[in-house]
Design a protein around this motif. Sequence first.
Motif, PDB file in Angstrom:
ATOM      1  N   ILE A  37       0.833  -1.204   0.000  1.00  0.00           N
ATOM      2  CA  ILE A  37       0.000   0.000   0.000  1.00  0.00           C
ATOM      3  C   ILE A  37       0.871   1.260   0.000  1.00  0.00           C
ATOM      4  O   ILE A  37       0.635   2.205  -0.756  1.00  0.00           O
ATOM      5  N   VAL A  38       1.897   1.261   0.863  1.00  0.00           N
ATOM      6  CA  VAL A  38       2.809   2.412   0.931  1.00  0.00           C
ATOM      7  C   VAL A  38       3.543   2.580  -0.402  1.00  0.00           C
ATOM      8  O   VAL A  38       3.715   3.703  -0.899  1.00  0.00           O
ATOM      9  N   LYS A  39       3.958   1.470  -0.978  1.00  0.00           N
ATOM     10  CA  LYS A  39       4.654   1.503  -2.264  1.00  0.00           C
ATOM     11  C   LYS A  39       3.792   2.139  -3.341  1.00  0.00           C
ATOM     12  O   LYS A  39       4.270   2.910  -4.177  1.00  0.00           O
ATOM     13  N   GLY A  40       2.491   1.814  -3.304  1.00  0.00           N
ATOM     14  CA  GLY A  40       1.579   2.400  -4.277  1.00  0.00           C
ATOM     15  C   GLY A  40       1.303   3.868  -4.005  1.00  0.00           C
ATOM     16  O   GLY A  40       1.355   4.696  -4.923  1.00  0.00           O
ATOM     17  N   MET A  41       1.015   4.198  -2.740  1.00  0.00           N
ATOM     18  CA  MET A  41       0.658   5.570  -2.397  1.00  0.00           C
ATOM     19  C   MET A  41       1.829   6.533  -2.599  1.00  0.00           C
ATOM     20  O   MET A  41       1.651   7.662  -3.056  1.00  0.00           O
ATOM     21  N   LYS A  42       3.037   6.097  -2.259  1.00  0.00           N
ATOM     22  CA  LYS A  42       4.214   6.965  -2.377  1.00  0.00           C
ATOM     23  C   LYS A  42       4.882   6.873  -3.750  1.00  0.00           C
ATOM     24  O   LYS A  42       5.863   7.583  -4.002  1.00  0.00           O
ATOM     25  N   LYS A  43       4.375   5.966  -4.590  1.00  0.00           N
ATOM     26  CA  LYS A  43       4.952   5.751  -5.925  1.00  0.00           C
ATOM     27  C   LYS A  43       6.435   5.395  -5.852  1.00  0.00           C
ATOM     28  O   LYS A  43       7.222   5.748  -6.745  1.00  0.00           O
ATOM     29  N   SER A  44       6.820   4.670  -4.813  1.00  0.00           N
ATOM     30  CA  SER A  44       8.230   4.333  -4.650  1.00  0.00           C
ATOM     31  C   SER A  44       8.705   3.321  -5.685  1.00  0.00           C
ATOM     32  O   SER A  44       9.916   3.138  -5.859  1.00  0.00           O
ATOM     33  N   TYR A  45       7.771   2.679  -6.391  1.00  0.00           N
ATOM     34  CA  TYR A  45       8.151   1.744  -7.444  1.00  0.00           C
ATOM     35  C   TYR A  45       8.813   2.475  -8.621  1.00  0.00           C
ATOM     36  O   TYR A  45       9.506   1.862  -9.434  1.00  0.00           O
ATOM     37  N   LEU A  46       8.591   3.787  -8.705  1.00  0.00           N
ATOM     38  CA  LEU A  46       9.129   4.552  -9.837  1.00  0.00           C
ATOM     39  C   LEU A  46      10.653   4.512  -9.913  1.00  0.00           C
ATOM     40  O   LEU A  46      11.230   4.622 -10.997  1.00  0.00           O
ATOM     41  N   LYS A  47      11.309   4.336  -8.765  1.00  0.00           N
ATOM     42  CA  LYS A  47      12.779   4.343  -8.783  1.00  0.00           C
ATOM     43  C   LYS A  47      13.344   3.123  -9.502  1.00  0.00           C
ATOM     44  O   LYS A  47      14.530   3.100  -9.829  1.00  0.00           O
ATOM     45  N   TYR A  48      12.492   2.116  -9.730  1.00  0.00           N
ATOM     46  CA  TYR A  48      12.948   0.925 -10.444  1.00  0.00           C
ATOM     47  C   TYR A  48      12.552   0.952 -11.916  1.00  0.00           C
ATOM     48  O   TYR A  48      12.827   0.004 -12.650  1.00  0.00           O
ATOM     49  N   PHE A  49      11.892   2.029 -12.354  1.00  0.00           N
ATOM     50  CA  PHE A  49      11.395   2.106 -13.721  1.00  0.00           C
ATOM     51  C   PHE A  49      12.294   2.995 -14.577  1.00  0.00           C
ATOM     52  O   PHE A  49      13.054   3.816 -14.067  1.00  0.00           O
ATOM     53  N   ASN A  50      12.184   2.824 -15.883  1.00  0.00           N
ATOM     54  CA  ASN A  50      12.916   3.671 -16.820  1.00  0.00           C
ATOM     55  C   ASN A  50      12.540   5.135 -16.616  1.00  0.00           C
ATOM     56  O   ASN A  50      11.389   5.447 -16.280  1.00  0.00           O
ATOM     57  N   LEU A  90      -0.956   5.078 -16.910  1.00  0.00           N
ATOM     58  CA  LEU A  90      -0.389   3.809 -16.481  1.00  0.00           C
ATOM     59  C   LEU A  90       0.094   3.894 -15.037  1.00  0.00           C
ATOM     60  O   LEU A  90       0.028   2.918 -14.285  1.00  0.00           O
ATOM     61  N   ASN A  91       0.549   5.066 -14.633  1.00  0.00           N
ATOM     62  CA  ASN A  91       0.980   5.267 -13.257  1.00  0.00           C
ATOM     63  C   ASN A  91      -0.187   5.071 -12.298  1.00  0.00           C
ATOM     64  O   ASN A  91      -0.050   4.448 -11.238  1.00  0.00           O
ATOM     65  N   GLY A  92      -1.350   5.575 -12.661  1.00  0.00           N
ATOM     66  CA  GLY A  92      -2.539   5.397 -11.838  1.00  0.00           C
ATOM     67  C   GLY A  92      -2.926   3.934 -11.714  1.00  0.00           C
ATOM     68  O   GLY A  92      -3.356   3.481 -10.640  1.00  0.00           O
ATOM     69  N   ILE A  93      -2.772   3.178 -12.782  1.00  0.00           N
ATOM     70  CA  ILE A  93      -3.065   1.745 -12.758  1.00  0.00           C
ATOM     71  C   ILE A  93      -2.145   1.040 -11.763  1.00  0.00           C
ATOM     72  O   ILE A  93      -2.588   0.197 -10.970  1.00  0.00           O
ATOM     73  N   CYS A  94      -0.864   1.397 -11.791  1.00  0.00           N
ATOM     74  CA  CYS A  94       0.099   0.782 -10.870  1.00  0.00           C
ATOM     75  C   CYS A  94      -0.262   1.077  -9.420  1.00  0.00           C
ATOM     76  O   CYS A  94      -0.256   0.179  -8.565  1.00  0.00           O
TER      77      CYS A  94
END
Length: 272
Positions: free
Chosen positions: A159-172, A181-185
């Motif tokens: 949940i935190v990963k989604g709310m803070k968008k911390s997954y972005l640091k692993y993306f191009n 697409l960000n909203g979907i993630c």
Amino acid sequence: MLKEAKFERLARFGYAARGVVYILIGGMALLTSFGGGEPDTKSALQLVLEQPLGATWLGLIGVGLIGFVLWRVVQAIFNTDRHAPDAKGYAVRAALFVSAATYAGLALYAMEQALDVGLGGSQAGGEKSWAAWLMQQPFGPYLVGVVGIAIIAAGVAQIVKGMKKSYLKYFNPDWKRRSVLNGICMYGLVARGAVFLIFGGFFIYAAVAVDPSQAGSSAEALAWIRQLPFGSILYALVALGLFAFGAYGLIEARFRNIAPPTLSEARHALTV
């Protein structure tokens, strides 16, 4: 370099396979939003098997899941995502091992069904079987409780990963411009995290009751949501979220940065 490229393709295939499984789960759940049924990973794979060339498609999913398991193990051992050497970093890497074990069972089941052989992966009630085995060990109820707490912690992290968008640091880098697409993630991660919270709660209840049969599955977590006030609406929202998490898997397959360890990094990690 060629081997690294092949491994990257296998890892991306793995993310895609996981995405397909969750898209099927979410789609099946959406179709049963106002009716019965408890879709889970195994029923999703059975749906694939029932289609034309189903065994072939299921075999490909199984191979993809094996690739995902291998990538999870590499992530955990070689720290390819460069997690800090602290308690949080080691906890994340431990969770990657747990993820590998979970998807290894699903990959085994997929290959068993695709090849129509008995490999021991088709037993029903996997969560209850694990809870029953843990309950038989010394301090069994405590072990089941620890598993429940770990699942809840994983749910909170999602949940935190989604709310803070911390997954972005692993993306191009160019990913940040893709707002839809960000909203979907975000939606997918939050929904899956919510299911994990309920799932972990079942394990804690099983520990308190000293009854492994209370350790419900993710399918039973969905069924529990359906029984809440406005349950049909909440169920549909979570089902759509699981579908979104499947789409997130496909997005990871395309845009995630994947850096297999070099030979020198592998040697260093194995000698530390």
